[in-house]
Design a protein around this motif. Structure first.
Motif, PDB file in Angstrom:
ATOM      1  N   ILE A  37       0.840  -1.207   0.000  1.00 40.35           N
ATOM      2  CA  ILE A  37       0.000   0.000   0.000  1.00 40.35           C
ATOM      3  C   ILE A  37       0.870   1.250   0.000  1.00 40.35           C
ATOM      4  CG2 ILE A  37      -1.730   1.282   1.306  1.00 40.35           C
ATOM      5  CD1 ILE A  37      -2.644  -1.433   2.440  1.00 40.35           C
ATOM      6  N   ARG A  38       1.976   1.209   0.746  1.00 42.63           N
ATOM      7  CA  ARG A  38       2.887   2.350   0.807  1.00 42.63           C
ATOM      8  C   ARG A  38       3.496   2.625  -0.558  1.00 42.63           C
ATOM      9  NH1 ARG A  38       6.032   0.432   4.465  1.00 42.63           N
ATOM     10  NH2 ARG A  38       4.716   1.090   6.212  1.00 42.63           N
ATOM     11  N   GLN A  61       2.172   1.854  -3.457  1.00 44.47           N
ATOM     12  CA  GLN A  61       1.128   2.312  -4.372  1.00 44.47           C
ATOM     13  C   GLN A  61       0.720   3.761  -4.119  1.00 44.47           C
ATOM     14  OE1 GLN A  61      -1.908  -0.609  -3.599  1.00 44.47           O
ATOM     15  NE2 GLN A  61      -1.058  -2.115  -5.030  1.00 44.47           N
ATOM     16  N   THR A  62       0.697   4.175  -2.882  1.00 44.66           N
ATOM     17  CA  THR A  62       0.181   5.509  -2.548  1.00 44.66           C
ATOM     18  C   THR A  62       1.270   6.542  -2.281  1.00 44.66           C
ATOM     19  OG1 THR A  62      -0.020   4.864  -0.224  1.00 44.66           O
ATOM     20  CG2 THR A  62      -1.972   4.599  -1.611  1.00 44.66           C
ATOM     21  N   LEU A  63       2.407   6.087  -1.746  1.00 46.40           N
ATOM     22  CA  LEU A  63       3.467   7.015  -1.345  1.00 46.40           C
ATOM     23  C   LEU A  63       4.716   6.905  -2.209  1.00 46.40           C
ATOM     24  CD1 LEU A  63       3.159   6.713   2.548  1.00 46.40           C
ATOM     25  CD2 LEU A  63       1.952   8.245   0.985  1.00 46.40           C
ATOM     26  N   GLN A 112      -2.585  14.773   0.710  1.00 46.15           N
ATOM     27  CA  GLN A 112      -3.550  13.928   0.011  1.00 46.15           C
ATOM     28  C   GLN A 112      -3.046  12.498  -0.112  1.00 46.15           C
ATOM     29  OE1 GLN A 112      -2.434  16.842  -0.924  1.00 46.15           O
ATOM     30  NE2 GLN A 112      -4.158  18.219  -1.250  1.00 46.15           N
ATOM     31  N   ASN A 113      -1.736  12.325  -0.309  1.00 41.20           N
ATOM     32  CA  ASN A 113      -1.180  10.978  -0.431  1.00 41.20           C
ATOM     33  C   ASN A 113      -1.208  10.239   0.902  1.00 41.20           C
ATOM     34  OD1 ASN A 113      -0.721  11.464  -3.106  1.00 41.20           O
ATOM     35  ND2 ASN A 113       1.450  11.908  -2.893  1.00 41.20           N
ATOM     36  N   LYS A 168      -4.656   8.918   1.314  1.00 46.71           N
ATOM     37  CA  LYS A 168      -4.846   7.715   0.503  1.00 46.71           C
ATOM     38  C   LYS A 168      -4.201   6.498   1.170  1.00 46.71           C
ATOM     39  CE  LYS A 168      -5.029  10.114  -3.969  1.00 46.71           C
ATOM     40  NZ  LYS A 168      -4.330  10.312  -5.279  1.00 46.71           N
ATOM     41  N   TYR A 169      -3.030   6.712   1.768  1.00 49.43           N
ATOM     42  CA  TYR A 169      -2.339   5.625   2.456  1.00 49.43           C
ATOM     43  C   TYR A 169      -3.142   5.148   3.664  1.00 49.43           C
ATOM     44  CZ  TYR A 169       1.195   3.248   5.282  1.00 49.43           C
ATOM     45  OH  TYR A 169       1.871   2.339   6.050  1.00 49.43           O
ATOM     46  N   LYS A 215      -6.375   5.423   4.121  1.00 49.22           N
ATOM     47  CA  LYS A 215      -7.557   4.716   3.625  1.00 49.22           C
ATOM     48  C   LYS A 215      -7.200   3.299   3.203  1.00 49.22           C
ATOM     49  CE  LYS A 215     -10.323   8.590   1.865  1.00 49.22           C
ATOM     50  NZ  LYS A 215     -10.894   9.216   0.643  1.00 49.22           N
ATOM     51  N   GLY A 216      -6.056   3.155   2.505  1.00 48.23           N
ATOM     52  CA  GLY A 216      -5.651   1.839   2.026  1.00 48.23           C
ATOM     53  C   GLY A 216      -5.277   0.888   3.135  1.00 48.23           C
TER      54      GLY A 216
END
Length: 235
Positions: free
Chosen positions: A197-198, A200-202, A218-219, A222-223, A225-226
């Motif tokens: 997840i990290r 993909q989002t960060l 914002q990122n 998203k992290y 949430k994931g």
């Protein structure tokens, strides 16, 4: 200076015209939003003068051979070359500079006090790093998302480290990483349970504290949430 001289030396009910080669100065005294003490004093003096006289302010081009303007420039040069007499500062301090100095002092005091509160450094590091970078600039986010960020940056979150300190959990350790305390820094940067997840989002599997501090809000949302399956976001 000219308005003060006119008040003391020109008879009442006289038409008085002031000439200036500074368009900025004319705009300043014509503005309804005045923050400079010098501009306010000048405006008040002109308004007082205008109660019993006809007062007009005109712009003239500088360094164009206008006799009165050239004389004023010469007097200004002589004045700036003279040795000042009296207490400093010789010119008024801008209000914007005063406000910035106060803001910076309060910010340094805030950081100092936060460093000294009796909380483990593991809980304070994320917020200290972010505050020092962004000061008090806040993102435009929903109430829930602000709450998530506040949890993580202050360390007062649903993560095991804080919940253990609050005596809600029996252990401060991460369920994915044996022996590792589940702090905000660990959750955001190094927990192996959220590596995918990290990434993909960060953008990276593992992040340093400096890299975390440079993340976009914002990122981070998203992290969170994931990875929400590992957090009780409704606490």
């Amino acid at each position: 200076m000219a308005s003060c001289w006119a008040s003391n030396n020109i008879p009442q009910h006289t038409k008085i015209t002031f000439f200036s080669d500074s368009q900025a100065a004319i705009r300043a005294i014509s503005s309804t939003n005045i923050t400079s003490v010098m501009v306010l004093d000048t405006t008040n003096q002109l308004n007082k003068l205008a109660t019993r006289n006809t007062v007009e302010i005109r712009w003239i081009p500088g360094h164009k051979g206008v006799q009165g303007n050239e004389t004023a420039d010469e007097m200004a040069r002589k004045g700036s070359a003279a040795q000042p007499i009296g207490p400093e500062p010789f010119l008024p301090i801008p209000q914007s500079l005063i406000q910035k100095q106060i803001h910076d002092y309060l910010f340094r005091l805030h950081i100092k006090q936060y460093r000294n509160i009796p909380i483990s450094d593991k809980g304070k590091i994320p917020l200290l790093t972010t505050l020092q970078r962004y000061k008090y600039r806040t993102p435009k986010l929903s109430t829930a998302h602000r709450r998530w960020l506040t949890w993580l940056l202050t360390g007062h979150s649903p993560l095991a480290y804080f919940q253990h300190r609050a005596q809600n959990f029996t252990s401060p350790h991460c369920s994915f990483c044996p022996g590792e305390e589940e702090t905000s820094e660990h959750f955001l940067g190094t927990c192996v349970g959220y590596m995918t997840i990290r990434l993909q989002t960060l953008g990276k599997c593992i992040l340093s504290l400096d890299e975390i501090a440079n993340l976009k809000w914002q990122n981070i949302i998203k992290y969170i949430k994931g990875s929400s399956s590992g957090l009780d976001l409704d606490m």
